[in-house]
Each structure stands twice: as structure tokens, then as C-alpha cells.
Design an enzyme around this catalytic site. Structure first.
Site, PDB file in Angstrom:
ATOM      1  N   ASP A   1       0.709  -1.147   0.072  1.00  0.00           N
ATOM      2  CA  ASP A   1       0.069  -0.094  -0.178  1.00  0.00           C
ATOM      3  C   ASP A   1       0.943   1.106   0.043  1.00  0.00           C
ATOM      4  OD1 ASP A   1       1.043  -0.263   2.685  1.00  0.00           O
ATOM      5  OD2 ASP A   1      -1.096  -0.806   3.348  1.00  0.00           O
TER       6      ASP A   1
ATOM      7  N   GLU B   1      -9.693  -2.036   5.560  1.00  0.00           N
ATOM      8  CA  GLU B   1      -9.975  -1.755   6.955  1.00  0.00           C
ATOM      9  C   GLU B   1     -11.418  -2.790   6.989  1.00  0.00           C
ATOM     10  OE1 GLU B   1      -8.366   0.030   9.040  1.00  0.00           O
ATOM     11  OE2 GLU B   1      -8.161   1.858   8.382  1.00  0.00           O
TER      12      GLU B   1
ATOM     13  N   HIS C   1      -6.871  -4.851  10.496  1.00  0.00           N
ATOM     14  CA  HIS C   1      -6.574  -4.410   9.042  1.00  0.00           C
ATOM     15  C   HIS C   1      -5.175  -5.418   8.288  1.00  0.00           C
ATOM     16  CE1 HIS C   1      -4.396  -0.468   9.694  1.00  0.00           C
ATOM     17  NE2 HIS C   1      -3.610  -1.437   9.445  1.00  0.00           N
TER      18      HIS C   1
ATOM     19  N   ASN D   1      -7.144  -3.232  14.550  1.00  0.00           N
ATOM     20  CA  ASN D   1      -8.419  -3.394  14.060  1.00  0.00           C
ATOM     21  C   ASN D   1      -8.499  -4.511  13.316  1.00  0.00           C
ATOM     22  OD1 ASN D   1      -7.559  -2.420  11.796  1.00  0.00           O
ATOM     23  ND2 ASN D   1      -8.893  -0.585  11.854  1.00  0.00           N
TER      24      ASN D   1
HETATM   25  C1  GLP Z   1       0.009  -0.123   8.683  1.00  0.00           C
HETATM   26  C2  GLP Z   1       0.180  -0.930   7.317  1.00  0.00           C
HETATM   27  C3  GLP Z   1      -0.172  -2.479   7.465  1.00  0.00           C
HETATM   28  C4  GLP Z   1       0.554  -2.834   8.899  1.00  0.00           C
HETATM   29  C5  GLP Z   1      -0.087  -2.101   9.988  1.00  0.00           C
HETATM   30  C6  GLP Z   1       0.520  -2.510  11.381  1.00  0.00           C
HETATM   31  O1  GLP Z   1      -1.434   0.513   8.697  1.00  0.00           O
HETATM   32  N1  GLP Z   1      -0.466  -0.436   6.294  1.00  0.00           N
HETATM   33  O2  GLP Z   1       0.472  -2.854   6.391  1.00  0.00           O
HETATM   34  O3  GLP Z   1       0.409  -4.110   8.903  1.00  0.00           O
HETATM   35  O4  GLP Z   1       0.166  -0.956   9.690  1.00  0.00           O
HETATM   36  O5  GLP Z   1       1.712  -1.826  11.578  1.00  0.00           O
HETATM   37  P1  GLP Z   1       2.414  -2.044  12.882  1.00  0.00           P
HETATM   38  O6  GLP Z   1       3.539  -2.992  12.482  1.00  0.00           O
HETATM   39  O7  GLP Z   1       3.408  -0.757  13.296  1.00  0.00           O
HETATM   40  O8  GLP Z   1       1.635  -2.315  14.043  1.00  0.00           O
END
Ligand code: GLP
Length: 252
Positions: free
Chosen positions: A67, A143, A138, A136
Site C-alpha cells: 500500500d 479496513e 486490517h 483493528n
Molecule cells: C499500517 C500498514 C499495515 C501494517 C499496520 C500495522 O497500517 N498499512 O500494512 O500491518 O500498519 O503496523 P505496525 O506493524 O506498526 O503495528
């Protein structure tokens, strides 16, 4: 599903890097799906070390990130392109022509999504997709409520995601992003889901042991035929000791 529980974040990162290195050594022209977030930072640090000290090469690999924020230039310090450059691409021998992220400045979002899907297909699909999990549930930026049949699309981020991710970069992030869809992710030949820390324990248990539902996008991963889940002990804390425990292999 293979669930591996590691003692701590350091060991989780090493194990994840070894799995990627194995993939690259078996098939140097692998197509890797990459993720951002704090979770894969240790993985990228270890891959850079393996490149420098053990000759691990990315020269023939192709990468697709999950993304990108919509509206950000690649050079923007909040962009995922910058994140990937800083933590991986600038330090390994990957061919910049084979590095792909959605274009955050594309004037036509829909056309950019179609182009991205086509590029993945043209590369032969993703061999190994690395995923983190949002608080959440995702995956990528899909989402809760995202239909399970989605391919790459422009998505609206939830208030929670905007606030968690803004805190991470200490600046306000855009409210929209371009994200591979659930279907794009599920098409990958293999998936490696990483989660660490106590704040992920509840969502990990729900995603892996609960009902498969669009309300928890990561739950669909239960249906993937080649899913490896790598957790640290804290993130694995709420997995039920019953049925799931049979699947949990302790690799210390
Ligand atoms: C972002 C990314 C996700 C990732 C998530 C979790 O929103 N788009 O791909 O998995 O964060 O992040 P973290 O690893 O900092 O908890």
C-alpha cells in the site's frame, strides 16, 4: 496454517528473515510482497545484515508493496516509498526498476489500481507476501468491512488508523490510501504474517481462531493454503490453549 511462536521480537525478526532468504536462495527471481509498519523493521534490519555479511542478493527479485498513502509524493517523509528506501531498498542490491509501490500522486486513482494489479499479474503473481496486522485487524489498508473479493483499490482509512499511523510518523497522514485488496493478497502463493507485542494479542487470537468475517479482514487468512504466522510470545498470549495449541510449534 503454521503458527510459530518465538521468545521475543529479535528472534521473530531473525526467523522471518531466514524464511525470506530461503525463498530468495531457492528462487532468486522471486516476487516478494512487502509490508510497512513497525513490525517488519527488525526483519528488514536482518535482511540488510544478511546482504552485507552473507551475500544475500535481491538483484533478480521483484517487489510489490501492499500500500501507499494517496496524495503523498514518493519523497515525502511520511510515504511508504520513503520508509522502504530507508529501511531496505537503499541498503540492498534490489533493481529499482523491479521495485513497485502504488503511485501516491496518480491523478486517476482507479487507473492506478488497475495498473498495479496488472503489474503484479505480469510479474507472475506474488511468491511470498509479508503481512503485518493492524490493531483493528486490517491487512494492508483493508479496513474492517472491506469485501473479501477486493483487488487493489483506493480506500478510506478509519479514524483509529489515521491516529495510530500519524503518531508513528509524528505528522498527520492522509485519510486515503491505495491498497492491494483482500483478493490480491489471498492470490499470493505463500503468506507470512508477523505480529508482535501485547497490543496485538487479542486481535491475533480473534483473527486466527475466530469466525472468518469481513469485519476482521485478517481472519480471511485462515482460508489461505500456505500461511505461516510468526508471533512473539506476547502476541501469542491469547491463543486458546486447546485446539490452537496443537498447531503451535515452539521454535526457540
Ligand atoms: C499500517 C500498514 C499495515 C501494517 C499496520 C500495522 O497500517 N498499512 O500494512 O500491518 O500498519 O503496523 P505496525 O506493524 O506498526 O503495528
Amino acid at each position: 496454517m503454521d503458527i510459530l511462536v518465538k521468545e521475543d521480537y529479535e528472534r521473530l525478526s531473525l526467523a522471518a528473515a531466514r524464511l525470506i532468504a530461503q525463498q530468495l536462495r531457492r528462487k532468486p527471481e522471486s516476487v516478494l510482497g512487502l509490508a510497512t509498519g513497525t513490525t517488519p523493521l527488525g526483519l528488514y534490519r536482518e535482511l540488510v545484515r544478511m546482504h552485507r555479511e552473507e551475500g544475500l542478493s535481491f538483484a533478480r527479485a521483484t517487489t510489490f508493496n501492499l500500500d501507499e498513502y494517496y496524495g503523498l509524493a514518493p519523497s515525502d517523509p511520511r510515504s511508504y516509498r520513503r520508509f522502504m528506501e530507508e529501511h531496505l531498498f537503499a541498503h540492498v542490491d534490489v533493481d529499482p526498476a523491479r521495485v513497485h509501490l502504488p503511485d501516491g500522486l496518480a491523478p486517476d486513482g482507479e487507473a492506478e489500481c488497475a495498473r498495479y494489479e496488472q503489474a503484479i499479474a505480469q510479474a507472475g503473481g506474488i511468491d511470498l507476501q509479508v503481512l503485518g496486522i493492524g490493531r483493528n485487524g486490517h491487512i494492508g489498508f483493508n479496513e474492517p468491512g472491506t469485501s473479501l473479493g477486493t483487488t487493489t483499490q483506493v480506500v478510506d482509512l478509519t479514524d483509529e488508523t489515521v491516529s495510530v499511523n500519524s503518531r508513528l510518523v509524528q505528522a498527520e497522514i492522509p485519510r486515503r490510501a491505495i491498497s492491494m485488496g483482500i483478493k490480491s493478497i489471498m492470490r499470493s502463493h505463500a503468506i507470512l504474517l508477523l505480529a508482535c507485542g501485547p497490543e496485538k494479542a487479542e486481535i491475533v487470537a480473534k483473527a486466527l481462531e475466530g469466525r472468518v468475517t469481513p469485519d476482521l479482514p485478517a481472519s480471511i487468512l485462515q482460508l489461505h493454503p500456505n500461511l505461516t504466522v510468526l508471533l512473539d510470545r506476547e502476541a501469542a498470549a491469547f491463543l486458546s490453549p486447546g485446539e490452537a495449541a496443537a498447531e503451535v510449534r515452539e521454535v526457540l
